[in-house]
Design a protein around this motif. Structure first.
Motif, PDB file in Angstrom:
ATOM      1  N   GLN A 188       0.819  -1.217   0.000  1.00  0.00           N
ATOM      2  CA  GLN A 188       0.000   0.000   0.000  1.00  0.00           C
ATOM      3  C   GLN A 188       0.852   1.266   0.000  1.00  0.00           C
ATOM      4  O   GLN A 188       1.135   1.822   1.049  1.00  0.00           O
ATOM      5  CB  GLN A 188      -0.936  -0.010   1.217  1.00  0.00           C
ATOM      6  CG  GLN A 188      -2.002  -1.082   1.088  1.00  0.00           C
ATOM      7  CD  GLN A 188      -2.839  -1.264   2.330  1.00  0.00           C
ATOM      8  OE1 GLN A 188      -2.343  -1.072   3.437  1.00  0.00           O
ATOM      9  NE2 GLN A 188      -4.075  -1.657   2.157  1.00  0.00           N
ATOM     10  N   THR A 204      -0.121   6.741  -4.595  1.00  0.00           N
ATOM     11  CA  THR A 204       0.492   7.563  -5.637  1.00  0.00           C
ATOM     12  C   THR A 204       0.358   9.030  -5.240  1.00  0.00           C
ATOM     13  O   THR A 204      -0.757   9.483  -4.942  1.00  0.00           O
ATOM     14  CB  THR A 204      -0.248   7.350  -6.980  1.00  0.00           C
ATOM     15  OG1 THR A 204      -0.338   5.950  -7.208  1.00  0.00           O
ATOM     16  CG2 THR A 204       0.467   8.020  -8.125  1.00  0.00           C
ATOM     17  N   ALA A 216      -6.203  -1.752  -8.506  1.00  0.00           N
ATOM     18  CA  ALA A 216      -5.679  -1.674  -7.133  1.00  0.00           C
ATOM     19  C   ALA A 216      -5.966  -0.262  -6.631  1.00  0.00           C
ATOM     20  O   ALA A 216      -5.080   0.572  -6.514  1.00  0.00           O
ATOM     21  CB  ALA A 216      -4.173  -1.959  -7.128  1.00  0.00           C
ATOM     22  N   LEU A 217      -7.222  -0.022  -6.323  1.00  0.00           N
ATOM     23  CA  LEU A 217      -7.758   1.341  -6.177  1.00  0.00           C
ATOM     24  C   LEU A 217      -7.177   2.163  -5.025  1.00  0.00           C
ATOM     25  O   LEU A 217      -6.970   3.361  -5.165  1.00  0.00           O
ATOM     26  CB  LEU A 217      -9.285   1.243  -6.018  1.00  0.00           C
ATOM     27  CG  LEU A 217     -10.027   2.559  -5.997  1.00  0.00           C
ATOM     28  CD1 LEU A 217     -10.046   3.195  -7.383  1.00  0.00           C
ATOM     29  CD2 LEU A 217     -11.459   2.352  -5.492  1.00  0.00           C
ATOM     30  N   GLU A 250     -10.338  -3.216  -4.739  1.00  0.00           N
ATOM     31  CA  GLU A 250      -9.506  -2.978  -3.557  1.00  0.00           C
ATOM     32  C   GLU A 250      -9.719  -4.133  -2.585  1.00  0.00           C
ATOM     33  O   GLU A 250     -10.840  -4.446  -2.219  1.00  0.00           O
ATOM     34  CB  GLU A 250      -9.861  -1.633  -2.909  1.00  0.00           C
ATOM     35  CG  GLU A 250      -9.142  -1.339  -1.620  1.00  0.00           C
ATOM     36  CD  GLU A 250      -7.616  -1.470  -1.698  1.00  0.00           C
ATOM     37  OE1 GLU A 250      -6.988  -0.811  -2.538  1.00  0.00           O
ATOM     38  OE2 GLU A 250      -7.068  -2.266  -0.902  1.00  0.00           O
ATOM     39  N   ASP A 253     -10.483  -9.164  -4.390  1.00  0.00           N
ATOM     40  CA  ASP A 253      -9.121  -9.426  -4.874  1.00  0.00           C
ATOM     41  C   ASP A 253      -9.167  -9.417  -6.399  1.00  0.00           C
ATOM     42  O   ASP A 253      -9.800 -10.288  -7.002  1.00  0.00           O
ATOM     43  CB  ASP A 253      -8.678 -10.800  -4.337  1.00  0.00           C
ATOM     44  CG  ASP A 253      -7.288 -11.198  -4.826  1.00  0.00           C
ATOM     45  OD1 ASP A 253      -6.810 -10.599  -5.809  1.00  0.00           O
ATOM     46  OD2 ASP A 253      -6.700 -12.113  -4.224  1.00  0.00           O
ATOM     47  N   PHE A 254      -8.494  -8.452  -7.003  1.00  0.00           N
ATOM     48  CA  PHE A 254      -8.549  -8.319  -8.462  1.00  0.00           C
ATOM     49  C   PHE A 254      -8.077  -9.580  -9.175  1.00  0.00           C
ATOM     50  O   PHE A 254      -8.607  -9.945 -10.221  1.00  0.00           O
ATOM     51  CB  PHE A 254      -7.703  -7.117  -8.909  1.00  0.00           C
ATOM     52  CG  PHE A 254      -7.553  -7.002 -10.393  1.00  0.00           C
ATOM     53  CD1 PHE A 254      -8.637  -6.654 -11.189  1.00  0.00           C
ATOM     54  CD2 PHE A 254      -6.333  -7.263 -11.014  1.00  0.00           C
ATOM     55  CE1 PHE A 254      -8.501  -6.567 -12.576  1.00  0.00           C
ATOM     56  CE2 PHE A 254      -6.200  -7.178 -12.389  1.00  0.00           C
ATOM     57  CZ  PHE A 254      -7.284  -6.833 -13.175  1.00  0.00           C
TER      58      PHE A 254
HETATM   59  C1  LIG Z   1       0.243   0.686  -4.435  1.00  0.00           C
HETATM   60  S1  LIG Z   1      -1.329   0.844  -3.717  1.00  0.00           S
HETATM   61  C2  LIG Z   1      -2.088   1.963  -4.853  1.00  0.00           C
HETATM   62  C3  LIG Z   1      -3.307   2.600  -4.323  1.00  0.00           C
HETATM   63  C4  LIG Z   1      -3.921   3.684  -5.220  1.00  0.00           C
HETATM   64  N1  LIG Z   1      -4.384   3.171  -6.486  1.00  0.00           N
HETATM   65  C5  LIG Z   1      -2.932   4.783  -5.487  1.00  0.00           C
HETATM   66  O1  LIG Z   1      -2.432   4.858  -6.588  1.00  0.00           O
HETATM   67  O2  LIG Z   1      -2.633   5.551  -4.570  1.00  0.00           O
HETATM   68  C6  LIG Z   1      -1.981  -0.710  -4.116  1.00  0.00           C
HETATM   69  C7  LIG Z   1      -3.359  -0.985  -3.534  1.00  0.00           C
HETATM   70  O3  LIG Z   1      -3.753  -2.283  -3.982  1.00  0.00           O
HETATM   71  C8  LIG Z   1      -4.412  -2.949  -2.931  1.00  0.00           C
HETATM   72  N2  LIG Z   1      -4.288  -4.381  -3.210  1.00  0.00           N
HETATM   73  C9  LIG Z   1      -3.302  -5.227  -2.849  1.00  0.00           C
HETATM   74  N3  LIG Z   1      -3.547  -6.457  -3.327  1.00  0.00           N
HETATM   75  C10 LIG Z   1      -4.703  -6.364  -4.035  1.00  0.00           C
HETATM   76  C11 LIG Z   1      -5.466  -7.304  -4.766  1.00  0.00           C
HETATM   77  N4  LIG Z   1      -5.065  -8.563  -4.878  1.00  0.00           N
HETATM   78  N5  LIG Z   1      -6.612  -6.884  -5.357  1.00  0.00           N
HETATM   79  C12 LIG Z   1      -7.024  -5.598  -5.252  1.00  0.00           C
HETATM   80  N6  LIG Z   1      -6.344  -4.670  -4.538  1.00  0.00           N
HETATM   81  C13 LIG Z   1      -5.182  -5.044  -3.965  1.00  0.00           C
HETATM   82  C14 LIG Z   1      -3.698  -2.468  -1.684  1.00  0.00           C
HETATM   83  O4  LIG Z   1      -4.510  -2.622  -0.534  1.00  0.00           O
HETATM   84  C15 LIG Z   1      -3.425  -1.019  -2.034  1.00  0.00           C
HETATM   85  O5  LIG Z   1      -4.459  -0.178  -1.584  1.00  0.00           O
END
Ligand SMILES: C[S@@+](CC[C@H](N)C(=O)[O-])C[C@H]1O[C@@H](n2cnc3c(N)ncnc32)[C@H](O)[C@@H]1O
Length: 547
Positions: free
Chosen positions: A39, A42, A70-71, A96, A120-121
């Motif tokens: 987490q 951005t 991955a919102l 998310e 889970d995406f």
């Molecule tokens: C790097 S962060 C990016 C968050 C946001 N999109 C941003 O750009 O600020 C990745 C996000 O993906 C979520 N995540 C992790 N594994 C995931 C999965 N398998 N499916 C969906 N979301 C996931 C995490 O909880 C986290 O909020």
């Protein structure tokens, strides 16, 4: 902006509220927890630049079906609301996995087109044609492969192969799987913008991903941030933005490769024909990679056999300073001089006393004994009584346990030249130093040891002074050439592996030691001619010049 038929949306107010909630969520979770799910939010400015770039590449009339796999709290969606023309967003979906983030996003984006899916995406079935994304923006979770469970990893690898024909190795991190799996979610000509660690550009596991980008997509932009300007405060990874269209490329297509500065105003930028990019090359050399042009002459590996220094298994235990070794009265015959850390070596030339011990303020010795324990106890009781202190702890360490005798050290004779292969690029100094070593000191794995190959050794036998010329040439190698040959970590830390140092062009060095040009030395047999041609075909050719 307003969505069709709905009330106006105040994108700015929503973004301010998102940032506040994001900060609150972060303050509630530990760094360790955030690490587990990758987490790293951005930064708003960067999300906006990625959105602007992506929108500038799509046809203006095309409705936007947005997807963020991955919102988080929705950094990209917020930026999209701020940039897209009113009514252009036909649909928007975000996945998310984290309940708290998903709940926050649901509250935040209520009344806007975004559908937040707390799922889970990687376990979602891709939608059918016509329902897929036209704009996909994502900062996927940065989770390293060793934090993925065995069965999960196997599942992800299978899915990546199914969705995008990408055969990812077991070393690939979750972000690579996200890119592969998302392939099935894109409409033809969908624009994708990924904010990812730049690691895939330079390590073996990244080749499959690069192959995919070159052959299955029209790669528009690869921007690598300067690792000295870490994008995420709390994740020490150097980042890159990769933008592409879901369309097979034409060989003449030009990829804009940029580095440093910002996405909007990069410090350097060059357009490179897609046909001139190879998946096996290190893309971290782009766009400044003059060092990567076809090199038919010598490389350092022709002149030096390069090995990492020895791993003792416990430097604190096996390496002692001179005062301690003599206070303990350890037998001299089992003490080998060893170089101290390079920060204790001010000059690049290491002189030695008559015993071959470096003339340095810090004089260190490695316990190097090949006697089995029974014999040692009998013939060298003093040394034995020191070593037995390590029985409970040091002897049990992985490396020591794997040895025939736990305190036995690897054979690493003193090398005439050693190289410090980990360094920073964010200061004026040299990230890597080559030291001319006149001593009998061996070196630990803080150094690369450079032993002359037979070719150079023959030359040195005739003219020993050529070693000094070789050393001078090594230190004259351009800093950019060395940096481009190695790998870079977040925070501006650079590293050169033995193979990487061996690949550095060395014609000037060969000339300086009096070797004839390589082609004059050995006529090329047919196999080598073919290899040269292949190398030429995969080398980078630059079309335009940097700005
Ligand atoms: C790097 S962060 C990016 C968050 C946001 N999109 C941003 O750009 O600020 C990745 C996000 O993906 C979520 N995540 C992790 N594994 C995931 C999965 N398998 N499916 C969906 N979301 C996931 C995490 O909880 C986290 O909020």
């Amino acid at each position: 902006m307003a969505t069709d038929g709905g009330p106006p949306i105040d994108a700015e107010a929503l973004e301010a509220s998102r940032l506040a909630r994001q900060a609150e969520l972060e303050s509630r979770t530990s760094r360790r927890e955030r690490n587990r799910l990758g987490q790293y939010a951005t930064p708003a400015r960067l999300a906006r630049e990625i959105v602007e770039f992506a929108l500038s590449q799509c046809s203006p009339g095309r409705p936007i079906s947005f997807l963020d796999p991955a919102l988080g709290t929705g950094a990209f969606y917020a930026a999209l609301l701020g940039c897209a023309r009113s009514g252009r967003i036909a649909s928007a979906v975000g996945f998310e996995i984290d309940a708290a983030y998903a709940a926050t996003a649901k509250v935040l984006w209520k009344g806007t087109p975004l559908k937040v899916c707390h799922r889970d995406f990687t376990r979602e079935r891709a939608p059918g044609a016509g329902e897929r994304a036209t704009v996909l923006l994502c900062n996927p979770p940065y989770v390293r492969h060793h934090h993925l469970g065995t069965s999960d990893k196997a599942r992800l690898r299978r899915l990546s192969a199914e969705r995008a024909h990408i055969r990812l190795s077991g070393l690939a991190g979750l972000y690579c799987h996200f890119m592969a799996i998302a392939h099935g979610w894109m409409e033809p000509d969908c624009i994708a913008g990924w904010l990812v660690p730049s690691e895939f550009m330079e390590v073996n596991y990244g080749c499959a991903l690069k192959e995919y980008l070159l052959s299955r997509t029209t790669l528009l932009r690869i921007h690598r941030f300067d690792p000295n300007e870490v994008q995420f405060d709390d994740a020490l990874v150097s980042s890159a933005v990769v933008c592409f269209l879901n369309r097979r490329p034409s060989p003449e297509h030009l990829v804009q490769c940029s580095y440093g500065g910002t996405l909007r105003h990069p410090a350097m930028s060059q357009a490179i024909r897609v046909a001139d990019l190879a998946p096996t090359e290190k893309w971290t050399r782009l766009p400044m990679s003059r060092a990567a042009v076809a090199q038919e002459g010598y490389r350092l590996g022709d002149l030096f056999s390069i090995r990492r220094g020895l791993a003792t298994g416990a430097n604190d235990f096996f390496i002692l300073d001179e005062a301690k070794a003599s206070a303990l009265e350890l037998p001299r015959r089992f003490l080998r001089p060893v170089l101290p850390s390079a920060r204790f070596i001010r000059e690049d030339e290491i002189d030695a006393d008559t015993n071959g011990v470096p003339r340095l303020s810090r004089r260190l010795f490695l316990i190097d004994c090949d006697l089995p324990a029974d014999e040692l106890r009998r013939v060298e009781p003093v040394l034995w009584s020191y070593l037995r202190r390590g029985l409970a702890d040091v002897a049990a360490r992985h490396l020591c346990r794997s040895r025939r005798v736990w305190y036995l050290q690897e054979r690493r004779p003193a090398a005439p030249i050693v190289c410090t292969y980990i360094g920073r690029s964010d200061h004026e100094g040299r990230p890597f130093r080559f030291l001319l070593n006149h001593s009998q000191a061996t070196a630990t794995n803080a150094y690369l040891m450079m032993y002359p190959t037979a070719l150079l050794a023959r030359r040195l036998a005739r003219s020993p002074e050529a070693l000094r010329a070789a050393w001078r040439q090594l230190n004259a190698i351009g800093r950019d050439t060395l940096l481009a040959s190695g790998r870079v970590y977040g925070g501006g830390m650079h590293k050169l592996e033995p193979r990487e140092l061996a690949s550095v062009p060395a014609d000037a060095l060969a000339r300086a030691v009096g070797l004839p040009p390589k082609r004059a030395l050995e006529p090329l047999e047919p196999a080598r001619v073919a290899a040269r041609k292949a190398r030429r075909a995969t080398s980078f050719k630059f079309r335009s010049t940097s700005r």
